[in-house]
Design a protein around this motif. Sequence first.
Motif, mmCIF file in Angstrom:
data_model
loop_
_atom_site.group_PDB
_atom_site.id
_atom_site.type_symbol
_atom_site.label_atom_id
_atom_site.label_comp_id
_atom_site.label_asym_id
_atom_site.label_seq_id
_atom_site.Cartn_x
_atom_site.Cartn_y
_atom_site.Cartn_z
ATOM 1 N N ALA A 122 -32.987 -7.774 -26.901
ATOM 2 C CA ALA A 122 -33.308 -8.462 -25.647
ATOM 3 C C ALA A 122 -33.745 -7.504 -24.555
ATOM 4 O O ALA A 122 -34.693 -7.793 -23.812
ATOM 5 C CB ALA A 122 -32.106 -9.282 -25.191
ATOM 6 N N ASP A 123 -33.072 -6.364 -24.423
ATOM 7 C CA ASP A 123 -33.432 -5.424 -23.356
ATOM 8 C C ASP A 123 -34.839 -4.868 -23.555
ATOM 9 O O ASP A 123 -35.619 -4.770 -22.597
ATOM 10 C CB ASP A 123 -32.430 -4.272 -23.305
ATOM 11 N N ILE B 234 -32.282 -13.050 -24.892
ATOM 12 C CA ILE B 234 -33.557 -12.958 -24.182
ATOM 13 C C ILE B 234 -33.753 -14.146 -23.233
ATOM 14 O O ILE B 234 -34.369 -14.006 -22.174
ATOM 15 C CB ILE B 234 -34.753 -12.838 -25.162
ATOM 16 N N LYS C 53 -31.964 -13.557 -19.918
ATOM 17 C CA LYS C 53 -32.644 -12.464 -19.214
ATOM 18 C C LYS C 53 -33.922 -12.965 -18.541
ATOM 19 O O LYS C 53 -34.210 -12.633 -17.393
ATOM 20 C CB LYS C 53 -32.955 -11.322 -20.173
ATOM 21 N N LEU C 54 -34.703 -13.749 -19.275
ATOM 22 C CA LEU C 54 -35.934 -14.290 -18.696
ATOM 23 C C LEU C 54 -35.636 -15.271 -17.573
ATOM 24 O O LEU C 54 -36.415 -15.399 -16.625
ATOM 25 C CB LEU C 54 -36.762 -14.968 -19.794
ATOM 26 N N TYR D 40 -41.602 -16.742 -30.639
ATOM 27 C CA TYR D 40 -41.213 -15.770 -31.664
ATOM 28 C C TYR D 40 -41.444 -16.357 -33.041
ATOM 29 O O TYR D 40 -41.039 -17.491 -33.318
ATOM 30 C CB TYR D 40 -39.739 -15.391 -31.484
ATOM 31 N N LEU E 50 -37.292 -6.236 -25.393
ATOM 32 C CA LEU E 50 -38.244 -7.331 -25.215
ATOM 33 C C LEU E 50 -38.492 -7.591 -23.731
ATOM 34 O O LEU E 50 -39.640 -7.720 -23.292
ATOM 35 C CB LEU E 50 -37.729 -8.603 -25.884
ATOM 36 N N HIS E 51 -37.417 -7.682 -22.986
ATOM 37 C CA HIS E 51 -37.543 -7.979 -21.559
ATOM 38 C C HIS E 51 -38.331 -6.891 -20.838
ATOM 39 O O HIS E 51 -39.115 -7.169 -19.918
ATOM 40 C CB HIS E 51 -36.158 -8.138 -20.938
#
Length: 288
Positions: A267-268, A63, A66-67, A117, A270-271
């Motif tokens: 991650a996908d 994540i 990605k962010l 988190y 969440l993003h």
Amino acid sequence: MFRSVLTALVLLLMAGPAFSQSEPKGDRVEVNGMTMYYEVSGEGDPLIVLHGAYMNIPTMGAIIPKLAETHKVYALEFQGHGRTTDIDRPITYPNLADDVAAFMDKVGIKKADVFGYSMGAGAGLQLAIRHPEKVNKLVAASVAYDAEGWQPEFRAFIPQMTVEMIVGMPFAADYRKLAANPDGFPALVKKLIALEREPMAWKADVKTLKAPVLIIAGDADVVTLEHAVALFRLLGGGAMGDMGKPLAASRLAVLPATSHTAVIGQADLLHAVIEPFLKGERPKGMFE
């Protein structure tokens, strides 16, 4: 001619999102008597990332990069976690929040978005309560504002927690790989067990929050779904849309088939909910 066109194309591609990130840069700063480790990656508006208990920056997983595609991410390691030193002080949510505020002052961040988190989400909630001027938007994954919000099984388990039990778990061996004090894990565990047993009743404080909050919970999380919805309602959410009134600034996302420890690994997903929230984007209804 062909070579110059090809060179221009390569440079254009390298300027795109896939090549816009640099490798995370690690650094340390003195914060409230400890040496705090953090990493900076990406470019854009500042976003502070706060990990959970017994975790560190690497265990937050995919994540963070990605962010970092659209934000300048400051990922912190809390007191006694990862490469940050421990100090002679309890680990409490107010203490963690004050550490984040002090970190922001040290590195020159006046205000930022925050993603936390688990324990990091509790610290983020306290940061928004205690230092509201520093928080633009808050993403809180797997968070409670009251101890009654934990699942009954977890509340029953807390009094049974012992240092020996946690030290014997498989993930305990990973602590030594990064720790400033490789032998400091039992002391950290003792503090984190005490944190679980600390009273938690923040309802009145939560109701005063001005910063928009995205609440994320797994449908089999350590926090009950009822508690996540109650938090959303405290923040002004839960009313019907399509009736001419603007939607609440805060949002709620429930991840399907997801336990507490599985939240951070998606991650996908969440993003997909975090990025539109931070950008202020939302789906349009048919009456708009």
